[in-house]
Design a protein around this motif. Structure first.
Motif, PDB file in Angstrom:
ATOM      1  N   ALA A  62      15.881 -23.925  10.738  1.00 28.61           N
ATOM      2  CA  ALA A  62      17.221 -24.303  10.259  1.00 28.61           C
ATOM      3  C   ALA A  62      17.644 -23.407   9.101  1.00 28.61           C
ATOM      4  N   LYS A  63      16.715 -23.143   8.197  1.00 28.49           N
ATOM      5  CA  LYS A  63      17.018 -22.254   7.067  1.00 28.49           C
ATOM      6  C   LYS A  63      17.326 -20.847   7.560  1.00 28.49           C
TER       7      LYS A  63
ATOM      8  N   GLY B   9      18.520 -20.061  10.427  1.00 27.74           N
ATOM      9  CA  GLY B   9      19.840 -20.156  11.066  1.00 27.74           C
ATOM     10  C   GLY B   9      20.972 -20.084  10.040  1.00 27.74           C
ATOM     11  N   ARG B  10      20.780 -20.819   8.936  1.00 36.67           N
ATOM     12  CA  ARG B  10      21.808 -20.778   7.881  1.00 36.67           C
ATOM     13  C   ARG B  10      21.901 -19.390   7.256  1.00 36.67           C
ATOM     14  N   VAL B  11      20.761 -18.747   7.029  1.00 37.81           N
ATOM     15  CA  VAL B  11      20.740 -17.400   6.453  1.00 37.81           C
ATOM     16  C   VAL B  11      21.440 -16.420   7.400  1.00 37.81           C
TER      17      VAL B  11
ATOM     18  N   HIS C 223      23.678 -17.163   9.694  1.00 44.30           N
ATOM     19  CA  HIS C 223      25.127 -17.479   9.687  1.00 44.30           C
ATOM     20  C   HIS C 223      25.777 -16.902   8.431  1.00 44.30           C
ATOM     21  N   HIS C 224      25.104 -17.047   7.307  1.00 48.80           N
ATOM     22  CA  HIS C 224      25.630 -16.505   6.042  1.00 48.80           C
ATOM     23  C   HIS C 224      25.700 -14.973   6.113  1.00 48.80           C
TER      24      HIS C 224
ATOM     25  N   THR D 136      28.655 -14.040   8.176  1.00 46.85           N
ATOM     26  CA  THR D 136      29.868 -14.247   7.381  1.00 46.85           C
ATOM     27  C   THR D 136      30.052 -13.095   6.395  1.00 46.85           C
TER      28      THR D 136
END
Length: 104
Positions: free
Chosen positions: A10-11, A13-15, A17-18, A21
């Protein structure tokens, strides 16, 4: 252990996505920089054209001032009884004045 892997996934995935962005924002900023550079180049060209026009106008003004001064220099003073010689025909007009002066 499985729970920790899920949290790590999950982390990540967030990284990611960031990071996506940030990459999109980076691309947008690069395009904006390119647009601003093009605009600055255009404005610089317009400024240089205006400076050249201004220099040309200054030269024309100086030439006009010289022509005006030349005309003013030809005007008689208050104590001068000569006729106006604005066209530079002074030599042709002077004999007529002398001739009329002799008959008077």
């Amino acid at each position: 252990m499985l729970n920790e892997l899920e949290q790590l996934a999950a982390k990540i995935g967030r990284v990611l996505h960031h990071a996506d962005t940030l990459a999109a924002e980076n691309q947008r900023l690069r395009e904006e920089i390119g647009r601003l550079r093009a605009e600055a180049d255009q404005l610089r060209g317009e400024r240089e054209a205006m400076a050249a026009d201004r220099e040309l106008l200054n030269i024309k003004i100086e030439e006009a001032q010289l022509r005006i001064q030349s005309i003013l220099d030809k005007l008689p003073t208050a104590g001068d009884a000569r006729q106006l010689d604005l066209l530079g025909e002074g030599e042709a007009a002077q004999p007529r004045q002398q001739a009329s002066g002799e008959h008077a």
